[in-house]
Design a protein around this motif. Structure first.
Motif, PDB file in Angstrom:
ATOM      1  N   UNK A 143      16.531  -8.993  17.048  1.00 55.45           N
ATOM      2  CA  UNK A 143      15.485 -10.092  17.187  1.00 55.45           C
ATOM      3  C   UNK A 143      15.177  -9.940  15.306  1.00 55.45           C
ATOM      4  N   UNK A 144      15.228 -11.398  15.020  1.00 57.26           N
ATOM      5  CA  UNK A 144      14.807 -10.590  13.711  1.00 57.26           C
ATOM      6  C   UNK A 144      13.057 -10.180  13.586  1.00 57.26           C
ATOM      7  N   UNK A 145      12.066 -10.629  14.800  1.00 57.57           N
ATOM      8  CA  UNK A 145      10.872 -10.354  14.357  1.00 57.57           C
ATOM      9  C   UNK A 145      10.797  -8.887  14.592  1.00 57.57           C
ATOM     10  N   UNK A 146      11.823  -8.243  15.735  1.00 59.01           N
ATOM     11  CA  UNK A 146      12.321  -6.553  15.654  1.00 59.01           C
ATOM     12  C   UNK A 146      12.446  -5.778  14.596  1.00 59.01           C
ATOM     13  N   UNK A 147      13.349  -6.648  14.313  1.00 55.72           N
ATOM     14  CA  UNK A 147      14.193  -5.825  12.206  1.00 55.72           C
ATOM     15  C   UNK A 147      12.703  -5.403  11.692  1.00 55.72           C
ATOM     16  N   UNK A 148      12.683  -6.869  11.603  1.00 54.01           N
ATOM     17  CA  UNK A 148      11.138  -7.114  10.453  1.00 54.01           C
ATOM     18  C   UNK A 148      10.074  -5.862  10.669  1.00 54.01           C
ATOM     19  N   UNK A 149       9.791  -5.623  12.038  1.00 53.15           N
ATOM     20  CA  UNK A 149       8.358  -4.791  12.036  1.00 53.15           C
ATOM     21  C   UNK A 149       9.292  -3.224  11.525  1.00 53.15           C
ATOM     22  N   UNK A 150      10.387  -3.240  12.428  1.00 54.94           N
ATOM     23  CA  UNK A 150      11.226  -2.182  11.412  1.00 54.94           C
ATOM     24  C   UNK A 150      11.759  -1.429  10.383  1.00 54.94           C
ATOM     25  N   UNK A 151      11.532  -2.563   9.958  1.00 57.13           N
ATOM     26  CA  UNK A 151      11.675  -2.510   8.177  1.00 57.13           C
ATOM     27  C   UNK A 151      10.362  -2.023   7.384  1.00 57.13           C
ATOM     28  N   UNK A 152       9.236  -3.094   8.333  1.00 53.14           N
ATOM     29  CA  UNK A 152       8.066  -2.156   7.448  1.00 53.14           C
ATOM     30  C   UNK A 152       7.410  -1.476   8.394  1.00 53.14           C
ATOM     31  N   UNK A 153       7.359  -0.849   9.829  1.00 54.01           N
ATOM     32  CA  UNK A 153       7.337   0.685   9.613  1.00 54.01           C
ATOM     33  C   UNK A 153       8.649   1.547   8.504  1.00 54.01           C
ATOM     34  N   UNK A 154       9.246   1.846   8.653  1.00 50.37           N
ATOM     35  CA  UNK A 154      10.004   2.511   7.285  1.00 50.37           C
ATOM     36  C   UNK A 154       9.575   1.981   5.935  1.00 50.37           C
ATOM     37  N   UNK A 155       9.454   1.605   5.832  1.00 49.69           N
ATOM     38  CA  UNK A 155       8.760   1.581   4.332  1.00 49.69           C
ATOM     39  C   UNK A 155       7.203   2.045   4.582  1.00 49.69           C
ATOM     40  N   UNK A 156       6.084   1.554   4.923  1.00 45.19           N
ATOM     41  CA  UNK A 156       4.908   1.903   4.959  1.00 45.19           C
ATOM     42  C   UNK A 156       5.196   4.001   5.051  1.00 45.19           C
ATOM     43  N   UNK A 157       5.844   4.312   5.997  1.00 42.01           N
ATOM     44  CA  UNK A 157       6.299   5.947   5.972  1.00 42.01           C
ATOM     45  C   UNK A 157       6.746   6.680   4.373  1.00 42.01           C
ATOM     46  N   UNK A 158       8.115   5.397   4.350  1.00 41.72           N
ATOM     47  CA  UNK A 158       8.434   6.069   2.672  1.00 41.72           C
ATOM     48  C   UNK A 158       7.232   5.993   2.048  1.00 41.72           C
ATOM     49  N   UNK A 159       6.230   4.951   1.869  1.00 43.18           N
ATOM     50  CA  UNK A 159       5.858   4.703   0.860  1.00 43.18           C
ATOM     51  C   UNK A 159       4.610   6.327   1.117  1.00 43.18           C
ATOM     52  N   UNK A 160       4.176   6.814   2.268  1.00 40.43           N
ATOM     53  CA  UNK A 160       3.109   7.098   2.355  1.00 40.43           C
ATOM     54  C   UNK A 160       3.701   8.645   2.053  1.00 40.43           C
ATOM     55  N   UNK A 161       4.893   9.072   2.215  1.00 40.30           N
ATOM     56  CA  UNK A 161       5.370  10.176   1.611  1.00 40.30           C
ATOM     57  C   UNK A 161       6.093  10.428   0.064  1.00 40.30           C
ATOM     58  N   UNK A 162       6.891   9.391   0.021  1.00 42.59           N
ATOM     59  CA  UNK A 162       7.097   9.673  -1.319  1.00 42.59           C
ATOM     60  C   UNK A 162       6.586   8.743  -2.454  1.00 42.59           C
ATOM     61  N   UNK A 163       6.040   7.958  -2.140  1.00 43.86           N
ATOM     62  CA  UNK A 163       5.032   7.035  -3.294  1.00 43.86           C
ATOM     63  C   UNK A 163       3.921   8.017  -3.526  1.00 43.86           C
ATOM     64  N   UNK A 164       2.963   7.273  -2.766  1.00 47.58           N
ATOM     65  CA  UNK A 164       1.231   7.708  -2.541  1.00 47.58           C
ATOM     66  C   UNK A 164       0.921   8.938  -3.403  1.00 47.58           C
ATOM     67  N   UNK A 165       1.762   9.685  -3.337  1.00 49.09           N
ATOM     68  CA  UNK A 165       1.459  11.007  -4.493  1.00 49.09           C
ATOM     69  C   UNK A 165       1.780  10.986  -5.645  1.00 49.09           C
ATOM     70  N   UNK A 166       2.317  10.238  -6.311  1.00 50.33           N
ATOM     71  CA  UNK A 166       2.841   9.834  -7.072  1.00 50.33           C
ATOM     72  C   UNK A 166       2.706   8.489  -7.556  1.00 50.33           C
ATOM     73  N   UNK A 167       2.023   7.709  -7.119  1.00 48.98           N
ATOM     74  CA  UNK A 167       1.724   6.264  -7.824  1.00 48.98           C
ATOM     75  C   UNK A 167       1.054   5.717  -8.822  1.00 48.98           C
ATOM     76  N   UNK A 168       0.082   6.713  -9.284  1.00 46.15           N
ATOM     77  CA  UNK A 168      -0.918   7.457 -10.195  1.00 46.15           C
ATOM     78  C   UNK A 168      -0.503   6.625 -11.504  1.00 46.15           C
ATOM     79  N   UNK A 169       0.513   7.879 -11.144  1.00 39.52           N
ATOM     80  CA  UNK A 169       1.286   8.686 -12.656  1.00 39.52           C
ATOM     81  C   UNK A 169       2.439   7.449 -13.079  1.00 39.52           C
ATOM     82  N   UNK A 170       3.305   6.717 -11.516  1.00 38.35           N
ATOM     83  CA  UNK A 170       4.089   6.013 -11.791  1.00 38.35           C
ATOM     84  C   UNK A 170       3.964   4.554 -12.244  1.00 38.35           C
ATOM     85  N   UNK A 171       2.192   4.373 -11.824  1.00 37.09           N
ATOM     86  CA  UNK A 171       1.268   3.259 -12.393  1.00 37.09           C
ATOM     87  C   UNK A 171       1.135   3.295 -14.153  1.00 37.09           C
ATOM     88  N   UNK A 172       1.179   4.525 -14.492  1.00 35.67           N
ATOM     89  CA  UNK A 172       0.260   4.939 -15.817  1.00 35.67           C
ATOM     90  C   UNK A 172       1.918   4.245 -16.317  1.00 35.67           C
TER      91      UNK A 172
END
Length: 320
Positions: free
Chosen positions: A117-146
């Motif tokens: 079901x698309x709603x289930x898939x979407x929740x799975x995608x959002x959870x995966x992206x949030x975990x990806x951000x927290x682990x791999x992007x958030x620590x570096x985002x200030x530098x990337x944004x600069x």
């Protein structure tokens, strides 16, 4: 070939924006095919050890490195917040989720992890992206944004000095503006459409995770162009530039290094990383050098970008 008609006054509606969600989504290309993104290898080594839902993340791209359009929305503000962008994604209709995933995986259909079901898939995608951000992007985002902000400052200066057409030509040989039509020649897609930007304008988004300009697959999407940002080669390096000895003797090693680096705009955070000193120390030096007339500064969003002044340029040139 994608053509955006910037008829008449719509030329004034071209705007730049930075999107953390688009960086997150487009970075999946590097996750899927690291060899195409060698400058990101220092970062990818850390990604390789992170606890991620890799099956879902990798399923969001195909061999051509396409990503679903609903995960690359047009930024609504010049400096978007990830939380706001994720809320937009969470509201995507089931029909849109299903159609965009099918468009990416047009050969053989979506991988099993994206079935259901698309709603289930979407929740799975959002959870995966949030975990990806927290682990791999958030620590570096200030530098990337600069780096992204510095690129936008450069593009703005090009527009002021040389005009809009020169700015687009400077982005890539694959991008041209002529007779109020912006033409974007894609590399890995046979997508071909033409649409006007009337009433909605064109959003231009620098990104660290593309080698060539790209656009949405569907002509129904609001006009957006993603393009490779300048300065990627400095993103994951910590270096002390070789300033002229006479300059170091005159104003000190740290300040001479800052003056050498600031031939291009940069934030204090980016400068601190590159010089290997604390942001507090860098800010003290920057304030003193600006007060002496060696630097100029301009605020872009939440960051202040610094650049050598004419006096600073003359000083560096004089001691070479």
């Amino acid at each position: 070939m994608i053509r955006y008609e910037l008829a008449g006054p719509d030329l004034s509606e071209v705007r730049f924006a930075i999107s953390p969600l688009n960086e997150l989504t487009l970075s999946l290309r590097a996750l899927r095919d690291p060899g195409r993104f060698p400058l990101h290898l220092p970062w990818l080594r850390g990604v390789g050890t992170a606890d991620l839902d890799r099956e879902t993340l990798l399923a969001l791209t195909n061999d051509r490195l396409w990503t679903p359009d609903f995960l690359n929305p047009r930024p609504r503000t010049p400096l978007a917040r990830l939380e706001d962008e994720l809320e937009v994604i969470a509201a995507t209709s089931p029909q849109r989720v299903r159609a965009d995933l099918a468009a990416v995986h047009f050969e053989g259909g979506p991988p099993p992890v994206l079935n259901g079901p698309p709603q289930v898939v979407l929740r799975r995608v959002l959870t995966a992206l949030r975990g990806y951000w927290d682990a791999c992007f958030e620590p570096h985002w200030q530098r990337m944004r600069a780096v992204l902000e510095a690129d936008i400052v450069h593009r703005g200066r090009t527009i002021v000095h040389s005009g809009m057409a020169s700015m687009f030509a400077d982005i890539s040989p694959r991008v041209t503006l002529a007779d109020d039509v912006l033409a974007i020649r894609l590399t890995t897609s046979k997508v071909d459409y033409r649409r006007t930007t009337a009433g909605v304008g064109l959003t231009v988004v620098p990104t660290l995770f593309t080698r060539n300009p790209s656009t949405p697959i569907s002509p129904e999407e609001p006009p957006v162009m993603f393009y490779p940002a300048r300065g990627l080669g400095t993103l994951w390096t910590s270096d002390r530039p070789q300033a002229p000895r006479a300059l170091s003797d005159l104003i000190g090693e740290t300040r001479s290094g800052l003056l050498t680096l600031l031939a291009a705009p940069a934030s204090s955070t980016e400068l601190a990383v590159r010089l290997g000193v604390t942001p507090t120390a860098v800010n003290q030096h920057l304030r003193a050098m600006r007060a002496a007339g060696l630097l100029t500064s301009a605020r872009h969003g939440r960051s202040v970008l610094y650049l050598r002044s004419d006096l600073g340029d003359r000083l560096v040139d004089a001691v070479r």
